[in-house]
Scaffold this motif. Structure first.
Motif, PDB file in Angstrom:
ATOM      1  N   VAL A  68       0.769  -1.274  -0.040  1.00 15.73           N
ATOM      2  CA  VAL A  68      -0.078   0.038   0.123  1.00 15.73           C
ATOM      3  C   VAL A  68       1.070   1.095   0.064  1.00 15.73           C
ATOM      4  N   ALA A  69       0.491   2.378  -0.898  1.00 20.72           N
ATOM      5  CA  ALA A  69       1.283   3.427  -0.961  1.00 20.72           C
ATOM      6  C   ALA A  69       0.613   4.385  -0.261  1.00 20.72           C
ATOM      7  N   SER A  70       1.171   5.462   0.178  1.00 18.93           N
ATOM      8  CA  SER A  70       0.681   6.635   0.791  1.00 18.93           C
ATOM      9  C   SER A  70       1.523   7.850   0.776  1.00 18.93           C
ATOM     10  N   ASN A  97      -5.629   0.836  -8.496  1.00 20.33           N
ATOM     11  CA  ASN A  97      -5.139   2.448  -8.381  1.00 20.33           C
ATOM     12  C   ASN A  97      -6.109   2.963  -7.464  1.00 20.33           C
ATOM     13  N   ALA A  98      -7.345   2.644  -7.148  1.00 19.78           N
ATOM     14  CA  ALA A  98      -8.232   3.262  -6.310  1.00 19.78           C
ATOM     15  C   ALA A  98      -7.780   3.162  -4.741  1.00 19.78           C
TER      16      ALA A  98
END
Length: 115
Positions: free
Chosen positions: A23-25, A73-74
């Protein structure tokens, strides 16, 4: 800045399967490619698979036909579905994200393939 958190590693028997997530943030809108790399003990870190923001995908020859990279992507998430695992797949698997100015890495997740 981009932060990456991997999950899903563990111990699996040869021939088995597992799934990794990353997961990217942070400033995710600047990311143009994400991928999975791995590093086995005593070896250099190597590319496993990458997926671009246009959906272009690349695999290392050693995992073609066994591993599948995908993205949501969401959810700012990429996945690695690994199957027909071999002892030589044992490594720490790292998630990477690239922007035009920097590359970011997660802390890694251990995958051990052993009977």
């Amino acid at each position: 800045q981009v932060q990456l958190v991997e999950s899903g590693g563990g111990l699996v028997q040869p021939g088995g399967s597992l799934s990794l997530s990353c997961v990217a943030s942070g400033t995710v809108a600047r990311i143009y490619v994400m991928g999975w790399y791995r590093q086995a003990p005593g070896k250099q870190r190597e590319l496993v698979a990458t997926i671009g923001n246009l959906g272009n995908i690349k695999y290392a020859d050693s995992v073609k036909g066994r591993f599948t990279i995908s993205s949501d992507n969401a959810k700012n998430t990429i996945y690695l579905q690994a199957s027909i695992l071999k002892p030589e797949d044992t490594a720490v698997y790292y998630c990477q994200a690239e922007t035009l100015s920097a590359a970011y890495w997660g802390l890694g997740t251990q995958v051990t393939v052993s009977s």
